[in-house]
Structures are given as C-alpha cells and as structure tokens.
Design a protein around this motif. Structure first.
Motif, PDB file in Angstrom:
ATOM      1  N   UNK A   1       0.924  -1.592   0.351  1.00  0.00           N
ATOM      2  CA  UNK A   1      -0.111   0.014   0.245  1.00  0.00           C
ATOM      3  C   UNK A   1       0.665   1.322  -0.087  1.00  0.00           C
ATOM      4  N   UNK A   2       1.632   1.416   0.944  1.00  0.00           N
ATOM      5  CA  UNK A   2       3.208   2.876   0.862  1.00  0.00           C
ATOM      6  C   UNK A   2       3.679   2.861  -0.448  1.00  0.00           C
ATOM      7  N   UNK A   3       4.343   1.425  -0.918  1.00  0.00           N
ATOM      8  CA  UNK A   3       4.895   1.510  -2.255  1.00  0.00           C
ATOM      9  C   UNK A   3       4.297   2.146  -3.075  1.00  0.00           C
ATOM     10  N   UNK A   4       3.138   1.907  -3.652  1.00  0.00           N
ATOM     11  CA  UNK A   4       2.477   2.327  -4.456  1.00  0.00           C
ATOM     12  C   UNK A   4       1.824   4.104  -4.671  1.00  0.00           C
ATOM     13  N   UNK A   5       1.874   4.078  -2.430  1.00  0.00           N
ATOM     14  CA  UNK A   5       1.750   5.866  -2.052  1.00  0.00           C
ATOM     15  C   UNK A   5       2.970   6.603  -2.602  1.00  0.00           C
ATOM     16  N   UNK A   6       4.400   5.804  -2.628  1.00  0.00           N
ATOM     17  CA  UNK A   6       5.787   6.393  -2.912  1.00  0.00           C
ATOM     18  C   UNK A   6       6.033   6.744  -4.254  1.00  0.00           C
ATOM     19  N   UNK A   7       6.113   5.851  -4.744  1.00  0.00           N
ATOM     20  CA  UNK A   7       6.270   5.511  -6.262  1.00  0.00           C
ATOM     21  C   UNK A   7       5.542   5.757  -6.875  1.00  0.00           C
TER      22      UNK A   7
END
Lengths: 495, 252
Positions: free
Chosen positions: A48-54
């Motif tokens: 979830x966070x990866x899609x928010x950060x990249x």
C-alpha cells in the motif's frame, strides 16, 4: 517439611522470573526464531505504501487548445484513477501491444490525453507491483523501464508506456476512461497555467513543455524543524529506533547540541538543526542487489521510523557499492502544494534530498533525514501578504530576462567545461534550450539572515534542469534573481 | 625574567602572523564580462539581424478556436510587431445559407478571395523578444478570415504572414467524445433542444454584432432521431472536408 517445599517452589519461581527479566535487559532473541510472525501483515502494509511513494512527479494534460501541468495531485487524484485504468486494461486478455514511432507518439500528444511523468525510470515489473496487476509478457519483452505513462482520452482510448526512446502502445476494446474525463471536465482550462510544446511552438528538438504564464498558488511558507533536539518527543523517536526505553541506551550530548545514542551496532545522531542520522551494520556480504526487496525494506523502515511527511515520493534511485556489497541509495522528497522541497547543496547538510536511505536488500545501512514541516496556517498570513503584491513570473519570462540568461549561459559553460571562445552565442542558446529536460517548482530554504525576524521559511522557485545542471529562479517578480550569496538575500528580504 | 620575555614575544609573533587573511572574490563578475566579450566579438555578425521565424500558427490554418498561439524566434533584445487583420462578419454560415456545398472547390476559393478584400484596419501589438530569442504570445482572432503579419520593428518587408480561418464553434466533436453510451438519446435530445432554442432568437441581429460569444450550431430542424444522427454525420464530414480543403486556400 511442607514449609520447606513451599519455600523451594517460591525460590524457583523467583529465580525464573529474575532470569526472564535479565533476558529483557541483556539478551535480544533474534527474529529468525519467529519468522512467520507479523511478516505477512508487514508485506501488505508496504505494498500500500509503495504505491503511495512511487508515483509521478507531474501530470501533463493535453487538450484541444493547449497543455497544462498538474504538479499537485491532491485535488483530483489523477494518479489513483490512472492506476485503476492501467490495472483494468492489463487484466484484459485481448490486448494488442506494439511499438510505435516517435512521430506517431508526438502526434498523440496533441489529442486529449494525460501524461504521467515519473522522476526516475521505473522497472516495468515494479510498475506492475504498484498497479497491482501482472504485466503481460508481450509488454515486458519490448520495454524494460518506464518513465512516462500516456493515457489517451479520445473515442477509442489507449495507453502508451515510454522510456527515453521506446514507446509501447497498449490498446484493447473498451478501455473505460470516463472517470478521468469527468474529473477533467470540472477544470476550467482558462484558469490553469498554460504550457507550450517546445518542439511544436519553438522548433526545439526537445520533448519538454514550457510554461508561458504562472497561475499556481505558491506562497512563501513558514516551516519548523520536524525534530527538535531539546524537545521531549525526542525520546519517543529514539524509542522507535531501538524499541526500548531511551534510559537504557548509552548516549551523550555534544558541545554543539547534537545528541548521539549507541546500541549494539546502531548509532543514532540528531543534530541541533534537525538533521537525523542513523547507521547500522549489515548482515553478510550481499552480492546481488534486488530492487523490489530493497525498496520494500526502505519504505517499510521509513514508515516505522519517524514516518513519511505528507506528499512524499521517490525522487531518485542510485545503485551503490560498499566494500563487497551491492545495494541502493533511495532518495525521497515531499511536496508542499505541488512544490518539491529542495535542499540547497550549499547548505552542507550532506543530503541531496530530504530523506535518503541506503539499503542492501533486507538491511538498512544508513538513514538520513532533514525534514521541515509547514506550520499552522495562521502563521503564514504575514508571509502570504508579501507575495500578494508581486507579479508571478513564468519560465518563459524568466528565460527572457538578460541577467538570468547570462547566468544560465555562464553556468552551462562551467558545468560542461566548454571553451567559451569556440562557441557561437546562437548555437549555445539552442544547445541550452535543447538540453532542458525538466521544469518544476521547488521550495527552497531562505538564507539565514532573515530567520531571526521571520522564522524559518521556504520560498518557491522555478527549477530548470538543463541535463543535470539544476538552476532555480524566484517566482515573484520584484525579487527575481538567483540567490547566490547572503548579500543578495539581504537585498531581497529587506526591500 | 629574560626567558619569560623571549617566550612572550615568540607567542605574540606566532599569533600575529597566523591571523586570517581576507580577500574578495572577484571571479564571478569578471568572468561573466570575459565570456560576454568573447561571444560578442566572434560570430554574431553573421546572424541576419532581421531574420524572424514563426513556428506557430501554421499558414492557412482552419480552426474553431478564437485564440491562437503565436510563437517563433527572433534576434535577442529585438522588438517584434504583430498586426492582426480580420474581416467583418463574413462567415461560412452565409455559405451554407446560400446552399453552396462546402466541397465545391471553386466556390470556396472565390469566397475566400472575396474575404481578403474586406480586411479591417489591424490591431497592432509590440512584443519584446528577450534573451534566447524566443517569443510566445496569445492572439485574439475574430470569426472568419484573419491575417497575421509578424515582422521585426524596422524591417517590415521581411516579415512573415499567416492566414487563419476561424470557423464557427461546432460542439459536435466534443459531444461525440462525451457521449455516455447508455444515455445516447439524452445527449441528442439536448443537442436538438439547444439548436431549436437558438433558432428562436433573431438570427439577423447576429450579423450586426461584432463579437459573437455564443455561436450557434447549424440551423437544424430534425424530425426524428435518425435525422439527428445524419446531421451529426454531416457535421463530421464537413469538418473533415474543411481540413482537407486547406490546400485550396493557398495564395498565389
């Protein structure tokens, strides 16, 4: 006899309790004894966070009468919608996938469409992880890295994935872009900053778009340090790093106000200017660097150690080597109102971006952080009054000023180590315009002299990236100069 | 006592000689001047001082938008004059009213040439070309034939000319893009009602007004849905035929 047995039992219990307590203090049970506990939950969190950060750095909207760029995606969430469209398209079993020429691609840019620009080349499998959909082999055989996603919004929509030179068109029946179209219909095109294609409008061999007016709301903002060395919340931060009470950790305070903590092989240093530095050792020689694993580790680590400031995104990926180990240095920055926070290199903080982390697959070796948070809005009134009475400049107007163009030419010659006597001015102008490969808005820390009066502030500037040489120019007209040394800052602030 | 004096003087001497030496940075300004001089003296004379290039708009452009982007290159620090000529209210609408088919090349050419006779006095603008020698400016055009004359101040004869035809705004293309397939009927009803509403207003008054802000679509009175479909097809065809007829508008 009965009493003796009770006493022995009591003694045994006491001894066991004291052993357990001593364990807490002296011995750490290694995590490998409990491998499955919590790791599944962790992975969900990081995806979830990866899609928010990249995510994209900017989104270009092409329409019939021109182009505009959204630097901030907070209002409409175009990237979230775009991810959905991508995922649903790739789910389809009947896809037609094929490479297209540069001319055809340029032609598509004049039709109604959205372009998502990433600040770094994203490996196609990483893109798949972000949109939570598998990339078909027909696609990843033809293109390895993606730095631009183009979604056409015409009567038969399609998608184009591009890197510098390759363009891969993905089309299928019925790609549903209604949500994007509806969101775009709510935008008044006249109210947006106007961009022109440098290729079509100025015949410059360049795929960039130049802003010819400036309608973004970018005030000077008041900020404060995220971490104060003297504050009490420092203890909770230290606790997060070492997962135990700071009272049990060896630490001392330096003369300049910095605080250092040691535990096992970990070192945590917090400087008086708010810079946080963390060092650790890494497990074993790491011979193969794995991007997805390392990025996951990085994103997870930062979320659990102080966290992500609002608007954070991945800015740069740098492969690194240390002794015989191979890893990555990930650089992140965050946005305020669409403007990226930039650290001036001259400020000797030792960082190129506010958050930098060196990761070797599962291990974090170095973690540095220098974040400033926006203060309450009431305090920004004074700062925004100043910017109300000044005219805002576009990049076109900035380039047209002689003092700016002289500085650009000088710095370009210096940066590329050219011989000035051998260059024709017209040729140099063309070279510089061709070499512009990114234009965005950055928030810069205003020099120190004004800090005593106004507090810490960030100032918005247009940043022009000329093939690696990044030059910034103030947006407000009356103080439009490159801020190079403190003398000029005095002129600017105390007018 | 003597030793003390010697050691004191030695210490003072060391402190005195190791003071910080200050200097001014002269590098930046002078190197700027040096570079400026070198570049100026070399090949700039080769540059044709009245050379102006216009990249947008393309010549003989037909568009439905009243604002057009003018962009091009000119010598640094020069002044560029832009003159915009327009014709009074002669529009393609007259053509259709007189039932001249839009794919009749000869009639179109005649109509086009006729419009050129009616150019009104131009509105003039001066643009300062800054560094890098680029200029970008938005221009307001009127409906019908417009002529843009761009030249460097002082070299009127070496300017560039562009002809632009501003058509009436037809919303057909937009509508077709926005069609919600489920509500097909709804969209066409809306189109039909709008065109009927505007028909009720006195169309003669429109020709007297100079600025037409809400341009009405073609006069249509479709009887049923099928004829509505045909009308939109016709509009599409007309638009595409206008595009392909660009070549016929070339000047001799």
């Amino acid at each position: 006899m009965y009493r003796e047995r009770v006493k022995t039992l009591f003694l045994l219990i006491l001894i066991m309790v004291s052993i357990l307590l001593a364990n807490e203090i002296w011995i750490e049970i290694p995590n490998s004894f409990f491998p499955s506990f919590g790791s599944e939950v962790e992975e969900e969190n990081t995806e979830y966070l990866l899609a928010d950060i990249v995510k994209p750095e900017k989104i270009l909207y092409n329409f019939d009468t021109g182009h505009t760029v959204f630097y901030s995606d907070k209002e409409f969430g175009f990237w979230d919608i775009g991810r959905d469209v991508l995922a649903k398209t790739l789910e389809n079993s009947q896809l037609s996938v094929g490479l297209i020429s540069v001319e055809e691609y340029d032609d598509y840019k004049s039709k109604t469409s959205l372009d998502y620009y990433f600040p770094e080349n994203i490996h196609i499998h990483l893109l798949g992880k972000i949109i939570e959909e598998n990339i078909p082999s027909a696609a990843y055989e033809k293109i390895e890295y993606v730095n631009n996603v183009h979604i056409d919004l015409g009567t038969s929509p399609f998608i184009v994935l591009s890197d510098e030179k390759t363009h891969l068109k993905i089309s299928s029946e019925d790609i549903d872009v209604r949500v994007i179209r509806n969101a775009l219909n709510n935008i008044d095109k006249e109210d947006q900053t106007k961009f022109v294609s440098m290729k079509t409008s100025l015949n410059i061999n360049n795929n960039e778009y130049l802003p010819i007016n400036m309608k973004y709301n970018m005030p000077v903002v008041k900020v404060k340090k995220e971490i104060e060395v003297k504050s009490k919340n420092l203890e909770s931060i230290v606790e997060k790093f070492f997962s135990r009470n700071p009272n049990y950790i060896r630490g001392y305070e330096e003369d300049n106000g910095a605080k250092i903590y040691f535990y096992n092989q970990q070192i945590l240093k917090i400087h008086s200017n708010g810079l946080l530095e963390y060092h650790n050792s890494i497990a074993e020689p790491i011979e193969n660097r794995e991007l997805y694993k390392s990025l996951n580790t990085a994103v997870n680590f930062v979320s659990n150690h102080v966290g992500w400031p609002e608007g954070s995104f991945l800015k740069e990926i740098e492969p690194i080597e240390w002794e015989e180990n191979k890893g990555f240095r990930f650089k992140f920055t965050y946005k305020i109102n669409g403007g990226q926070v930039v650290i001036d290199e001259e400020k000797s903080v030792g960082l190129e971006e506010p958050i930098e982390i060196e990761v070797y697959n599962n291990d974090v070796k170095t973690y540095k952080r220098y974040v400033k948070l926006v203060e309450n809005v009431e305090n920004n009134e004074v700062a925004s009054q100043e910017s109300l009475n000044t005219r805002k400049l576009s990049v076109l107007e900035i380039l047209m000023k002689k003092e700016n163009s002289d500085i650009i030419r000088e710095k370009y010659i210096e940066y590329n180590e050219l011989d000035p006597s051998e260059i024709d001015e017209e040729e140099l102008n063309n070279r510089i315009l061709e070499a512009i490969n990114n234009i965005y808005i950055g928030y810069y820390y205003i020099g120190d002299n004004s800090v005593w009066i106004y507090g810490e502030r960030l100032q918005p500037r247009w940043v022009i990236d000329i093939d690696g040489l990044k030059l910034s120019f103030e947006i407000n007209e009356e103080s439009n100069k490159i801020v190079e040394d403190n003398e000029k800052v005095d002129e600017v602030i105390f007018k | 006592m003597f030793k003390r004096i010697i050691s004191a003087t030695i210490v003072l001497a060391i402190i005195g000689t190791t003071g910080t030496v200050s200097y001014t940075s002269s590098g930046k300004i002078s190197s700027n001047e040096k570079i400026a001089k070198k570049i100026n003296s070399s090949k700039i004379h080769k540059f044709y001082e009245s050379n102006i290039e216009v990249f947008q708009p393309k010549d003989n452009l037909v568009t439905s938008h009243k604002t057009v982007l003018l962009s091009g290159k000119a010598p640094e620090e020069s002044k560029v004059v832009v003159e915009v000529y327009s014709t009074p209210n002669l529009s393609l609408k007259n053509l259709t009213k007189n039932n001249i088919a839009l794919n009749n090349d000869k009639a179109l050419k005649e109509f086009y040439d006729k419009q050129q006779e009616f150019f009104l006095p131009p509105s003039t603008k001066e643009i300062e070309v800054g560094s890098f020698g680029i200029f970008v400016q938005e221009l307001e055009l009127k409906l019908g034939l417009n002529k843009i004359n761009v030249y460097i101040k002082g070299s009127e004869d070496m300017g560039k000319v562009r002809f632009i035809y501003v058509n009436e705004e037809t919303n057909a293309e937009d509508l077709i893009n926005d069609i919600d397939r489920i509500n097909f009927l709804k969209v066409f009803k809306k189109f039909f009602l709008e065109s009927n509403k505007i028909n009720e207003e006195d169309t003669e008054n429109v020709e007297d007004k100079e600025d037409i802000e809400n341009v009405e679509p073609e006069d249509v009175e479709p009887e049923n849905i099928e004829s509505i479909k045909e009308e939109t097809k016709n509009i599409e065809e007309k638009e595409s035929s206008i595009d392909t007829n660009q070549d016929t508008f070339q000047n001799d």
